[in-house]
Design a protein around this motif. Structure first.
Motif, PDB file in Angstrom:
ATOM      1  N   ARG A 101      -0.062 -44.352 -30.731  1.00  0.00           N
ATOM      2  CA  ARG A 101       0.576 -44.470 -29.422  1.00  0.00           C
ATOM      3  C   ARG A 101       1.979 -43.909 -29.609  1.00  0.00           C
ATOM      4  O   ARG A 101       2.749 -44.418 -30.427  1.00  0.00           O
ATOM      5  CB  ARG A 101       0.636 -45.940 -28.996  1.00  0.00           C
ATOM      6  N   PHE A 110       4.788 -42.363 -23.984  1.00  0.00           N
ATOM      7  CA  PHE A 110       4.782 -40.908 -23.833  1.00  0.00           C
ATOM      8  C   PHE A 110       3.330 -40.423 -23.744  1.00  0.00           C
ATOM      9  O   PHE A 110       2.907 -39.903 -22.726  1.00  0.00           O
ATOM     10  CB  PHE A 110       5.538 -40.270 -24.999  1.00  0.00           C
ATOM     11  N   HIS A 111       2.542 -40.632 -24.812  1.00  0.00           N
ATOM     12  CA  HIS A 111       1.141 -40.224 -24.790  1.00  0.00           C
ATOM     13  C   HIS A 111       0.409 -40.835 -25.983  1.00  0.00           C
ATOM     14  O   HIS A 111       1.020 -41.279 -26.947  1.00  0.00           O
ATOM     15  CB  HIS A 111       1.001 -38.694 -24.821  1.00  0.00           C
ATOM     16  N   TRP A 120      -6.487 -32.559 -30.066  1.00  0.00           N
ATOM     17  CA  TRP A 120      -6.279 -33.586 -29.042  1.00  0.00           C
ATOM     18  C   TRP A 120      -5.575 -32.970 -27.850  1.00  0.00           C
ATOM     19  O   TRP A 120      -4.658 -32.168 -28.014  1.00  0.00           O
ATOM     20  CB  TRP A 120      -5.445 -34.730 -29.605  1.00  0.00           C
ATOM     21  N   THR A 121      -5.999 -33.354 -26.648  1.00  0.00           N
ATOM     22  CA  THR A 121      -5.352 -32.916 -25.414  1.00  0.00           C
ATOM     23  C   THR A 121      -4.956 -34.156 -24.635  1.00  0.00           C
ATOM     24  O   THR A 121      -5.722 -35.117 -24.561  1.00  0.00           O
ATOM     25  CB  THR A 121      -6.302 -32.037 -24.572  1.00  0.00           C
ATOM     26  N   THR A 122      -3.758 -34.130 -24.069  1.00  0.00           N
ATOM     27  CA  THR A 122      -3.247 -35.292 -23.347  1.00  0.00           C
ATOM     28  C   THR A 122      -2.328 -34.833 -22.224  1.00  0.00           C
ATOM     29  O   THR A 122      -1.847 -33.699 -22.221  1.00  0.00           O
ATOM     30  CB  THR A 122      -2.493 -36.233 -24.312  1.00  0.00           C
ATOM     31  N   ASP A 123      -2.082 -35.720 -21.275  1.00  0.00           N
ATOM     32  CA  ASP A 123      -1.161 -35.443 -20.172  1.00  0.00           C
ATOM     33  C   ASP A 123      -0.047 -36.482 -20.160  1.00  0.00           C
ATOM     34  O   ASP A 123      -0.257 -37.631 -20.543  1.00  0.00           O
ATOM     35  CB  ASP A 123      -1.878 -35.515 -18.821  1.00  0.00           C
ATOM     36  N   HIS A 124       1.117 -36.042 -19.682  1.00  0.00           N
ATOM     37  CA  HIS A 124       2.245 -36.950 -19.472  1.00  0.00           C
ATOM     38  C   HIS A 124       2.905 -36.585 -18.144  1.00  0.00           C
ATOM     39  O   HIS A 124       3.567 -35.545 -18.051  1.00  0.00           O
ATOM     40  CB  HIS A 124       3.266 -36.838 -20.606  1.00  0.00           C
ATOM     41  N   TYR A 131       3.256 -32.661 -17.859  1.00  0.00           N
ATOM     42  CA  TYR A 131       3.240 -32.087 -19.207  1.00  0.00           C
ATOM     43  C   TYR A 131       1.810 -32.222 -19.723  1.00  0.00           C
ATOM     44  O   TYR A 131       1.297 -33.325 -19.818  1.00  0.00           O
ATOM     45  CB  TYR A 131       4.172 -32.865 -20.136  1.00  0.00           C
ATOM     46  N   ARG A 132       1.178 -31.098 -20.049  1.00  0.00           N
ATOM     47  CA  ARG A 132      -0.162 -31.120 -20.636  1.00  0.00           C
ATOM     48  C   ARG A 132      -0.021 -30.661 -22.079  1.00  0.00           C
ATOM     49  O   ARG A 132       0.392 -29.530 -22.339  1.00  0.00           O
ATOM     50  CB  ARG A 132      -1.101 -30.220 -19.863  1.00  0.00           C
ATOM     51  N   TRP A 147       2.796 -27.564 -25.346  1.00  0.00           N
ATOM     52  CA  TRP A 147       2.984 -28.283 -24.088  1.00  0.00           C
ATOM     53  C   TRP A 147       3.149 -27.265 -22.965  1.00  0.00           C
ATOM     54  O   TRP A 147       4.028 -26.411 -23.027  1.00  0.00           O
ATOM     55  CB  TRP A 147       4.219 -29.182 -24.131  1.00  0.00           C
TER      56      TRP A 147
END
Length: 166
Positions: A101, A110-111, A120-124, A131-132, A147
Motif C-alpha cells: 500500500r 496513493f495507490h 501492475w497497473t493502477t489509477d490515482h 494518474y494512470r 504515469w
C-alpha cells in the motif's frame, strides 16, 4: 471529480512488449538504493524535463514496522532550469501477502502495488485529473514506472527508470 474510466488517459506504447520478472514480495524487492532517471513530457506543448537522482527504500522509522520509507532526491531540469527536487512516500504491507500500500508522506493513500506477476497497473484520481500508472519489473536490478496524467489541468507522461546500486 475523477475522470470517468472511458475517458481515462491511455499510456502510450513504446516499442516491443517488455518481458517482466515476477516479484514474490514487493517490499523485499524494493529495499535498498536505486539510481533514478525520469523524463517528464508535457503532451500539450511538447516540452520535456528530466529528473536524475537516487531513491532509497529504507525501513520505516518507529513506531511503524514492516514497511519502507521511499526517499527520492536529485535534480529536476525543466525549460533549461535545474533545481533540487525530492519526495517521500511510505510503502506499507498490502492486504495480500507480497503486495504494498503506497501512501504519501502525510499518510494519504496513493495507490496499491502488486508486482507478483512483474507488472501492475493502477489509477490515482487527483482533483479532476487522473494518474494512470504502469509498473514493470525488468529484472532483479531494474524496474520502470510510467504515469500518464490526463484531465483539465494536466496532459503529461512521466517515465521513471530505476537501477539498483550496489
Amino acid at each position: 471529480m475523477p475522470i470517468p474510466e472511458e475517458n481515462a488517459p491511455a499510456i502510450p506504447e513504446e516499442g516491443a512488449p517488455v518481458r517482466t520478472a515476477p516479484v514474490p514480495d514487493v517490499l523485499t524487492h524494493l529495499a535498498g538504493a536505486w539510481r533514478v532517471e525520469r523524463t517528464v513530457r508535457d503532451l500539450a506543448d511538447g516540452s520535456e524535463g528530466r529528473f536524475t537522482g537516487t531513491t532509497l527504500f529504507s525501513p520505516l522509522p518507529a513506531p511503524d514496522t514492516g514497511g519502507l520509507l521511499h526517499h527520492e532526491s536529485g535534480t529536476f531540469t525543466w525549460h533549461g532550469v535545474a533545481r533540487p527536487a525530492e519526495r517521500t512516500l511510505r510503502f506499507l504491507p498490502g492486504e495480500e501477502p507480497g503486495t504494498a500500500r503506497v501512501e504519501f508522506a502525510d499518510g494519504r493513500f496513493f495507490h496499491g502495488l502488486d508486482l507478483r506477476t512483474g507488472r501492475w497497473t493502477t489509477d490515482h484520481p487527483c482533483a479532476r485529473d487522473l494518474y494512470r500508472g504502469e509498473f514493470e519489473v525488468l529484472d532483479a536490478d531494474r524496474w520502470r514506472a510510467r504515469w500518464r496524467v490526463g484531465g483539465p489541468a494536466k496532459d503529461l507522461l512521466l517515465v521513471t527508470e530505476y537501477r539498483r546500486t550496489r
